[in-house]
Design a protein around this motif. Sequence first.
Motif, PDB file in Angstrom:
ATOM      1  N   ASP A 286      22.132  33.704  15.223  1.00 10.70           N
ATOM      2  CA  ASP A 286      21.053  32.863  14.697  1.00 10.70           C
ATOM      3  C   ASP A 286      20.468  33.571  13.486  1.00 10.70           C
ATOM      4  OD1 ASP A 286      18.999  30.881  14.412  1.00 10.70           O
ATOM      5  OD2 ASP A 286      19.083  30.551  16.576  1.00 10.70           O
ATOM      6  N   ARG A 287      19.425  32.951  12.887  1.00 13.31           N
ATOM      7  CA  ARG A 287      18.791  33.589  11.748  1.00 13.31           C
ATOM      8  C   ARG A 287      17.980  34.787  12.227  1.00 13.31           C
ATOM      9  NH1 ARG A 287      16.528  29.518  13.417  1.00 13.31           N
ATOM     10  NH2 ARG A 287      14.978  28.812  11.899  1.00 13.31           N
ATOM     11  N   TYR A 288      17.540  35.645  11.261  1.00 19.18           N
ATOM     12  CA  TYR A 288      16.683  36.769  11.609  1.00 19.18           C
ATOM     13  C   TYR A 288      15.424  36.272  12.315  1.00 19.18           C
ATOM     14  CZ  TYR A 288      19.310  40.189   8.888  1.00 19.18           C
ATOM     15  OH  TYR A 288      20.283  41.042   8.431  1.00 19.18           O
ATOM     16  N   LEU A 289      15.038  36.916  13.362  1.00 13.13           N
ATOM     17  CA  LEU A 289      13.784  36.656  14.098  1.00 13.13           C
ATOM     18  C   LEU A 289      13.742  35.311  14.803  1.00 13.13           C
ATOM     19  CD1 LEU A 289      11.203  37.871  11.376  1.00 13.13           C
ATOM     20  CD2 LEU A 289      12.147  39.219  13.276  1.00 13.13           C
ATOM     21  N   ARG A 290      14.843  34.586  14.805  1.00 13.23           N
ATOM     22  CA  ARG A 290      14.793  33.240  15.370  1.00 13.23           C
ATOM     23  C   ARG A 290      15.870  33.057  16.442  1.00 13.23           C
ATOM     24  NH1 ARG A 290      11.838  30.203  11.465  1.00 13.23           N
ATOM     25  NH2 ARG A 290      11.735  28.490  12.945  1.00 13.23           N
ATOM     26  N   GLY A 291      15.649  32.028  17.249  1.00  9.48           N
ATOM     27  CA  GLY A 291      16.622  31.688  18.281  1.00  9.48           C
ATOM     28  C   GLY A 291      16.556  30.208  18.555  1.00  9.48           C
ATOM     29  N   SER A 292      17.459  29.732  19.380  1.00 14.71           N
ATOM     30  CA  SER A 292      17.416  28.336  19.781  1.00 14.71           C
ATOM     31  C   SER A 292      18.160  28.177  21.109  1.00 14.71           C
ATOM     32  CB  SER A 292      18.013  27.443  18.695  1.00 14.71           C
ATOM     33  OG  SER A 292      17.850  26.074  19.035  1.00 14.71           O
ATOM     34  N   ASP A 293      18.299  26.935  21.542  1.00 16.54           N
ATOM     35  CA  ASP A 293      18.770  26.663  22.890  1.00 16.54           C
ATOM     36  C   ASP A 293      20.225  27.043  23.137  1.00 16.54           C
ATOM     37  OD1 ASP A 293      16.312  25.520  24.018  1.00 16.54           O
ATOM     38  OD2 ASP A 293      16.570  24.044  22.416  1.00 16.54           O
ATOM     39  N   HIS A 294      21.001  27.239  22.077  1.00 22.71           N
ATOM     40  CA  HIS A 294      22.385  27.687  22.295  1.00 22.71           C
ATOM     41  C   HIS A 294      22.422  29.046  22.994  1.00 22.71           C
ATOM     42  CE1 HIS A 294      21.097  29.583  18.633  1.00 22.71           C
ATOM     43  NE2 HIS A 294      22.221  30.212  18.437  1.00 22.71           N
ATOM     44  N   ILE A 295      21.366  29.843  22.793  1.00 23.19           N
ATOM     45  CA  ILE A 295      21.352  31.186  23.394  1.00 23.19           C
ATOM     46  C   ILE A 295      21.323  31.096  24.926  1.00 23.19           C
ATOM     47  CG2 ILE A 295      20.012  33.333  23.590  1.00 23.19           C
ATOM     48  CD1 ILE A 295      19.249  32.936  20.618  1.00 23.19           C
ATOM     49  N   SER A 296      20.660  30.069  25.456  1.00 20.86           N
ATOM     50  CA  SER A 296      20.643  29.878  26.921  1.00 20.86           C
ATOM     51  C   SER A 296      22.061  29.695  27.464  1.00 20.86           C
ATOM     52  CB  SER A 296      19.796  28.658  27.276  1.00 20.86           C
ATOM     53  OG  SER A 296      18.459  28.847  26.883  1.00 20.86           O
ATOM     54  N   PHE A 297      22.892  29.020  26.681  1.00 22.06           N
ATOM     55  CA  PHE A 297      24.280  28.787  27.114  1.00 22.06           C
ATOM     56  C   PHE A 297      25.147  30.021  26.851  1.00 22.06           C
ATOM     57  CE2 PHE A 297      24.490  24.341  28.486  1.00 22.06           C
ATOM     58  CZ  PHE A 297      23.182  23.960  28.210  1.00 22.06           C
ATOM     59  N   LEU A 298      24.913  30.702  25.741  1.00 21.68           N
ATOM     60  CA  LEU A 298      25.660  31.936  25.453  1.00 21.68           C
ATOM     61  C   LEU A 298      25.424  32.977  26.545  1.00 21.68           C
ATOM     62  CD1 LEU A 298      24.994  32.258  21.611  1.00 21.68           C
ATOM     63  CD2 LEU A 298      27.140  31.590  22.723  1.00 21.68           C
ATOM     64  N   LEU A 299      24.178  33.039  27.033  1.00 26.19           N
ATOM     65  CA  LEU A 299      23.848  34.018  28.075  1.00 26.19           C
ATOM     66  C   LEU A 299      24.678  33.797  29.330  1.00 26.19           C
ATOM     67  CD1 LEU A 299      19.958  34.115  27.689  1.00 26.19           C
ATOM     68  CD2 LEU A 299      21.486  36.118  27.586  1.00 26.19           C
ATOM     69  N   ARG A 300      25.120  32.552  29.545  1.00 27.78           N
ATOM     70  CA  ARG A 300      25.918  32.243  30.738  1.00 27.78           C
ATOM     71  C   ARG A 300      27.410  32.177  30.432  1.00 27.78           C
ATOM     72  NH1 ARG A 300      20.513  30.829  30.749  1.00 27.78           N
ATOM     73  NH2 ARG A 300      19.664  31.126  32.825  1.00 27.78           N
ATOM     74  N   GLY A 301      27.797  32.667  29.264  1.00 27.71           N
ATOM     75  CA  GLY A 301      29.229  32.751  28.960  1.00 27.71           C
ATOM     76  C   GLY A 301      29.850  31.484  28.423  1.00 27.71           C
ATOM     77  N   TYR A 302      29.026  30.473  28.071  1.00 19.36           N
ATOM     78  CA  TYR A 302      29.567  29.235  27.510  1.00 19.36           C
ATOM     79  C   TYR A 302      29.648  29.334  25.977  1.00 19.36           C
ATOM     80  CZ  TYR A 302      28.481  27.046  32.061  1.00 19.36           C
ATOM     81  OH  TYR A 302      28.420  26.718  33.393  1.00 19.36           O
ATOM     82  N   PRO A 303      30.727  28.835  25.370  1.00 22.17           N
ATOM     83  CA  PRO A 303      30.784  28.812  23.896  1.00 22.17           C
ATOM     84  C   PRO A 303      29.669  27.910  23.359  1.00 22.17           C
ATOM     85  CG  PRO A 303      32.933  28.243  24.867  1.00 22.17           C
ATOM     86  CD  PRO A 303      31.929  28.240  25.982  1.00 22.17           C
ATOM     87  N   ALA A 304      28.919  28.389  22.376  1.00 21.04           N
ATOM     88  CA  ALA A 304      27.776  27.611  21.890  1.00 21.04           C
ATOM     89  C   ALA A 304      27.455  28.008  20.462  1.00 21.04           C
ATOM     90  CB  ALA A 304      26.561  27.828  22.789  1.00 21.04           C
ATOM     91  N   ALA A 305      26.792  27.088  19.740  1.00 20.01           N
ATOM     92  CA  ALA A 305      26.478  27.314  18.331  1.00 20.01           C
ATOM     93  C   ALA A 305      25.252  26.493  17.961  1.00 20.01           C
ATOM     94  CB  ALA A 305      27.667  26.915  17.457  1.00 20.01           C
ATOM     95  N   ARG A 306      24.680  26.805  16.796  1.00 14.11           N
ATOM     96  CA  ARG A 306      23.445  26.162  16.394  1.00 14.11           C
ATOM     97  C   ARG A 306      23.547  25.587  14.980  1.00 14.11           C
ATOM     98  NH1 ARG A 306      17.684  28.377  15.487  1.00 14.11           N
ATOM     99  NH2 ARG A 306      16.737  26.483  14.656  1.00 14.11           N
ATOM    100  N   PHE A 307      23.248  24.280  14.867  1.00 11.42           N
ATOM    101  CA  PHE A 307      23.163  23.639  13.558  1.00 11.42           C
ATOM    102  C   PHE A 307      21.746  23.776  13.003  1.00 11.42           C
ATOM    103  CE2 PHE A 307      26.733  21.045  15.289  1.00 11.42           C
ATOM    104  CZ  PHE A 307      27.635  21.227  14.248  1.00 11.42           C
TER     105      PHE A 307
END
Length: 450
Positions: A289-310
Amino acid sequence: MSTRRTFLVAGAATAAGVAASAAPARAAAPDRELRRILKEIDPARIEAIVRKLVSFGTRHTLSVQDDPVRGIGAARDWIFAELTRYAAASSGRMTVELQSFIQPVSPRVPVPTRITNVVATLRGSVTPERIYVVTGHYDSRVTDVMDAVKDAPGADDDASGVAVIMELARVLATREPESTLVFAAVAGEEQGLYGSDHMAQQYKDAGADIQAMFSNDIVGTGNAHDGTRNDPRTVRLFVEGVPTSETAAEANTRKSTGGENDGPSRQLGRFVKDVEPDDMNVRVVWRRDRYLRGSDHISFLLRGYPAARFTEPRENFNHEHQDVRVENGVQFGDLPEFCDFGYIARVARVNASALWSLAQAPGTPKGVVIDTTQLTNATTLRWQLGTEPDLAGYEVVWRETTASDWQHSLPVGKVGTVTIDLSKDNVFFGVRAVDTTGHRSPAAAPKPSS
Ligand SMILES: [Zn+2]
């Protein structure tokens, strides 16, 4: 299981123009149905959705939940009613649910608070167990992340993303994708990704086979309104390299093989780029993600699912997470007047192209390994055969270790193993599945295996 042994002269792999190893075909040329889907995505409906969401005043996660016209509860009920209306055109294939839970006291949640995701699931017609998820977050905020009272229009962040998932749900409800598509408006994002965290955990607990997830967060405009050039045909896609969920053992393997650019999310990023509509440029950024930022894809990445953010190409931070005000003649606040609804529609089309291409293609190959029992200059790959009824076979793809994307592909038939006379020490390999109409899956990188 039959074995196919394929010989290429070593130099052929890097020489352009060799028939078997030329640049790979697109993951999928847009089929007729996809072209119709793209046409139906309507900027006027997207504008109406964004303005309606803004009309609830605030959609702060801690705001009032039982007022019919103001607060996150009113927004939740409206999204649910709209999605339910879209689902009526699906002949029962689309179901809509309110996924609620109580978030205990947390750093940005001072009292136990009900958080509700609104989730529309369009069941796949052939391989319903395979799932692709797309989200936007419907909660909003102002300067003080704990302020649940002030107007927080959240037009760009993230009514734009919610409009994307709602318009996709409307247009796709009338279709029969082969795999399951999930369109979710999640909440609690600004307080700590709580809605998507709950959703991803539900899937994980159920053993769900989620093969891709996209968060659309701040996809409102290509115009930063800061004097820089409008960039209305670009959307950024943030994709991590080293998986967030990587274990210590997996890290050791990655270090020994140089696998830092071949995680499942990177393969997903390559796929999305490959199927982008002709009038849009997906600018893939190799970061979570961008510096200092996050989004909901991280919830899925944490569980091992491929994910990305537009996300839009260049943000104006005066328009995000700000109290609506004018200061020294400058308008602050996340207002709909700064959105470009044609742009949001194009981002929706990028999502539609990716989701439809994924849902119609065979699943990403599983259990892909590269044989490392012997020191040889050839490469033997093995994988599990998929069970899709329209599975036509597999392609081995490869690239120079310094190249960003696949450079060569080789059809190898409907087999579970192949030996290629090309050194695994010198290139990166992947395996992807192809169906009878030419839809290709994302590639899976092999793990070393005896
Ligand atoms: Zn956001």
